[in-house]
Design an enzyme around this catalytic site. Structure first.
Site, PDB file in Angstrom:
ATOM      1  N   ASP A  10       2.836  -0.116  -2.144  1.00 52.97           N
ATOM      2  CA  ASP A  10       1.390  -0.357  -2.067  1.00 52.97           C
ATOM      3  C   ASP A  10       0.564   0.140  -3.250  1.00 52.97           C
ATOM      4  O   ASP A  10      -0.550   0.651  -3.059  1.00 52.97           O
ATOM      5  CB  ASP A  10       0.807   0.268  -0.794  1.00 52.97           C
ATOM      6  CG  ASP A  10       1.467  -0.213   0.476  1.00 52.97           C
ATOM      7  OD1 ASP A  10       2.225  -1.198   0.425  1.00 52.97           O
ATOM      8  OD2 ASP A  10       1.234   0.409   1.530  1.00 52.97           O
ATOM      9  N   LYS A  86       4.143  -6.627   3.813  1.00 56.46           N
ATOM     10  CA  LYS A  86       4.162  -5.889   5.083  1.00 56.46           C
ATOM     11  C   LYS A  86       2.758  -5.829   5.662  1.00 56.46           C
ATOM     12  O   LYS A  86       1.772  -6.002   4.942  1.00 56.46           O
ATOM     13  CB  LYS A  86       4.747  -4.488   4.915  1.00 56.46           C
ATOM     14  CG  LYS A  86       3.865  -3.500   4.159  1.00 56.46           C
ATOM     15  CD  LYS A  86       4.532  -2.131   4.119  1.00 56.46           C
ATOM     16  CE  LYS A  86       3.755  -1.141   3.292  1.00 56.46           C
ATOM     17  NZ  LYS A  86       2.600  -0.567   3.972  1.00 56.46           N
ATOM     18  N   CYS A 119       1.714   5.317   4.242  1.00 57.01           N
ATOM     19  CA  CYS A 119       2.831   4.397   3.988  1.00 57.01           C
ATOM     20  C   CYS A 119       4.003   5.065   3.275  1.00 57.01           C
ATOM     21  O   CYS A 119       5.157   4.729   3.551  1.00 57.01           O
ATOM     22  CB  CYS A 119       2.329   3.174   3.230  1.00 57.01           C
ATOM     23  SG  CYS A 119       1.083   2.264   4.194  1.00 57.01           S
TER      24      CYS A 119
END
Length: 183
Positions: A10, A86, A119
């Site tokens: 990310d 995701k 995350c």
């Protein structure tokens, strides 16, 4: 062929200055992540770029189709590198990451990215639970100030708390220089 994969979690525009959910020290973390990425490319490690989107008009960040949801240019994927979409904090949950790693004989993963407290944490714990030997490059990860029960927690303390919880139990947590000199 190597048994190691780099998972870039990310590192997307919304986490940078001017984005919708800025993180503390994101520029420094992404610079270190770019160094780890260059090393992975040089050594032939498998590379998986994790791209998070929150499919809701009410999402505070990473809305699909926005500039903020795009992977940041510092760590832009190159042809042949995996890009895995995701929708949850855990990069393995409801994605093809596990199948992709297994099909390539991966036994070790190196994790960089954001957010440390969300995350990166979820992906690290899942990778360990799935049996991978996990390394987290802590200064190639970034956190955000948070609050709980009226207590403000600065990003540096959030980051240190999560890294200390992962280190030794779920992963080997190292700095960028140590990783690059030992890998």
């Amino acid at each position: 062929m190597t048994d190691t994969a780099l998972i870039v979690v990310d590192i997307q525009n919304d986490y940078f200055e001017g984005g919708r959910w800025t993180l503390d020290k994101m520029d420094q973390a992404s610079d270190n992540a770019a160094r780890v990425l260059a090393h992975a490319r040089k050594t032939g490690a498998m590379i998986a770029h994790i791209h998070h989107e929150i499919p809701s008009d009410e999402a505070p960040f990473f809305q699909p189709g926005t500039k903020g949801a795009e992977i940041h240019p510092k760590v832009a994927p190159q042809p042949g590198e995996e890009v895995i979409l995701k929708h949850e904090p855990n990069s393995f949950l409801n994605t093809r990451l596990q199948d992709t790693l297994s099909s390539r004989g991966i036994t070790k993963v190196v994790i960089v990215g954001a957010m440390s407290q969300m995350c990166v944490d979820a992906t690290t714990r899942a990778a360990s639970d799935l049996g991978y030997k996990v390394t987290v490059v802590h200064d190639a990860c970034a956190a955000r100030d948070t609050e709980f029960d009226g207590v403000a927690v600065p990003a540096a303390q959030v980051h240190a708390s999560f890294m200390s919880a992962l280190d030794g139990t779920y992963a080997s947590v190292v700095d960028c220089e140590s990783y690059l000199t030992s890998a």
